[in-house]
Design a protein around this motif. Sequence first.
Motif, PDB file in Angstrom:
ATOM      1  N   ARG A 147     -12.645   1.015  -2.019  1.00 25.97           N
ATOM      2  CA  ARG A 147     -12.119   2.241  -2.629  1.00 25.97           C
ATOM      3  C   ARG A 147     -11.847   3.305  -1.576  1.00 25.97           C
ATOM      4  NH1 ARG A 147     -16.094   1.616  -6.670  1.00 25.97           N
ATOM      5  NH2 ARG A 147     -15.251   1.550  -8.790  1.00 25.97           N
ATOM      6  N   ILE A 162      -8.533   5.900  -5.245  1.00 31.87           N
ATOM      7  CA  ILE A 162      -7.599   4.772  -5.147  1.00 31.87           C
ATOM      8  C   ILE A 162      -8.470   3.529  -5.309  1.00 31.87           C
ATOM      9  CG2 ILE A 162      -5.869   3.598  -3.740  1.00 31.87           C
ATOM     10  CD1 ILE A 162      -5.299   6.238  -2.343  1.00 31.87           C
ATOM     11  N   ALA A 165      -7.876  -0.113  -3.233  1.00 29.96           N
ATOM     12  CA  ALA A 165      -7.119   0.124  -2.010  1.00 29.96           C
ATOM     13  C   ALA A 165      -7.185  -1.093  -1.107  1.00 29.96           C
ATOM     14  CB  ALA A 165      -7.663   1.350  -1.286  1.00 29.96           C
ATOM     15  N   ASP A 166      -8.288  -1.823  -1.174  1.00 25.02           N
ATOM     16  CA  ASP A 166      -8.455  -2.981  -0.304  1.00 25.02           C
ATOM     17  C   ASP A 166      -9.325  -4.009  -0.985  1.00 25.02           C
ATOM     18  OD1 ASP A 166      -8.592  -4.569   2.155  1.00 25.02           O
ATOM     19  OD2 ASP A 166      -8.048  -2.689   3.135  1.00 25.02           O
ATOM     20  N   LYS A 191      -3.855   0.237   7.408  1.00 21.55           N
ATOM     21  CA  LYS A 191      -3.018   0.597   6.271  1.00 21.55           C
ATOM     22  C   LYS A 191      -2.777   2.102   6.269  1.00 21.55           C
ATOM     23  CE  LYS A 191      -4.555  -3.231   3.353  1.00 21.55           C
ATOM     24  NZ  LYS A 191      -5.089  -3.654   2.042  1.00 21.55           N
ATOM     25  N   TRP A 193      -1.554   5.429   4.171  1.00 19.32           N
ATOM     26  CA  TRP A 193      -1.528   5.896   2.789  1.00 19.32           C
ATOM     27  C   TRP A 193      -0.913   7.278   2.750  1.00 19.32           C
ATOM     28  CZ3 TRP A 193      -3.567   2.370  -0.700  1.00 19.32           C
ATOM     29  CH2 TRP A 193      -4.340   1.346  -0.147  1.00 19.32           C
ATOM     30  N   ASN A 200      -1.061   3.408  -5.796  1.00 19.68           N
ATOM     31  CA  ASN A 200      -2.324   2.899  -5.264  1.00 19.68           C
ATOM     32  C   ASN A 200      -2.110   1.822  -4.215  1.00 19.68           C
ATOM     33  OD1 ASN A 200      -3.761   4.631  -6.793  1.00 19.68           O
ATOM     34  ND2 ASN A 200      -4.601   3.122  -8.202  1.00 19.68           N
ATOM     35  N   SER A 201      -0.904   1.780  -3.656  1.00 23.77           N
ATOM     36  CA  SER A 201      -0.689   0.818  -2.581  1.00 23.77           C
ATOM     37  C   SER A 201      -0.247   1.535  -1.317  1.00 23.77           C
ATOM     38  CB  SER A 201       0.341  -0.233  -2.998  1.00 23.77           C
ATOM     39  OG  SER A 201       1.459   0.398  -3.538  1.00 23.77           O
ATOM     40  N   PRO A 202      -0.543   0.944  -0.156  1.00 26.70           N
ATOM     41  CA  PRO A 202      -0.245   1.615   1.111  1.00 26.70           C
ATOM     42  C   PRO A 202       1.245   1.699   1.377  1.00 26.70           C
ATOM     43  CG  PRO A 202      -1.067  -0.616   1.514  1.00 26.70           C
ATOM     44  CD  PRO A 202      -1.188  -0.374   0.044  1.00 26.70           C
TER      45      PRO A 202
END
Length: 373
Positions: A147, A162, A165-166, A191, A193, A200-202
Amino acid sequence: IMDNINAKYVSQKISKTRWRPVSHSSLQHPEIFSTGSWDNEDNKISFWSISSNGGSGMDDGFEGDPQLLCEHRHDGDVLDLQFLDQDRVVTASSTGAVTVFRHHQNTQTISISQHWPRAHRYSCDNAPCTGVVCSSPEIVTVGEDGRIIIFRADQEGVIRVIENADSSTIHAVTYLRTTEILTVNSIGQLKLWDLRQQSNSPSQILSLSGDRVPLHCVDRHPNQQHIVATGGQDGMLCVWDVRQGNSPFSLMEAHSAEMWEVHFHPTNPDHLFTCSEDGSLLHWETSTQSDMPSFMQGGRNNSMISRSAMAPAGGNQSLISAWLNGDTSKGRLETTHMLPSQTLSVNSLDVLGQCLVCGTDGEAIFVNRHVPV
């Protein structure tokens, strides 16, 4: 180099160390730093002074020896520590909590001004909060739970999460500019941002080709916001230009074990510092004919390898390595060992002005007030 070092032995393993910011107008020297501990029965956050009048006078240490000003119990290991402003620091805890501590300089006491317990978590357990970065009043944290969380120091709630996030552990985070952050993770990816986007994606992903080596730390070049340096599990120092391609601009063999932190000097970024599990702290200095540091010279494919970066124990001879391709007069990189030969991990370092501080698993804090920058 070694003569300039003050060592302070404390009864705790130091996981993080940071200088309190100094105001630019006053041109003052750094005097106060904060440390966090880990892997101890009771962990602490502490404030120290290196000014000769800072101590109680009872301690008959050398001038410049760090004097403890105050400390406060910290729940869990301190996994990251950043100053929010002159009086407040933010910690990232192995319990998943994010805490803002206030240092009261008139009484030399510490109080908790904000606390977000279990900010990072799994459904059934805590997830360590691994990194924090601040741009007052904004606080951004990352964690093992993948997160990214955004807080404001003056608000009790969470501003934004987010969620996914990963899918792997995020190890560190830094600002690229006020609206953009960069994270590094345990499968070798950077990544970007864009916080203005609700997505919610880079906006961009860069990675070490095929390696998937965990990256542990990242720092942004203070003047050239597209240049970042990272360090990871294999001890390699990578310098990236986020505008160009998806792979590092240069790779240097820095350490023989995990690199825990990398920092450009905030006002003289031709100088860079790294510290490692291998017990060393290195000062990297580029000497170039042009205004552009050699970190950024040459093509993207020029990689520079310093083969002999591990000096023999006790030795601190300078090591010179130049770009493998192209004109060697363009850029030289000199590496200096900043500590007497260590056996235990150097977990954290910070540099401000001519002052450098680092903390180790050997329960020692080292301060050097005459760093040649």
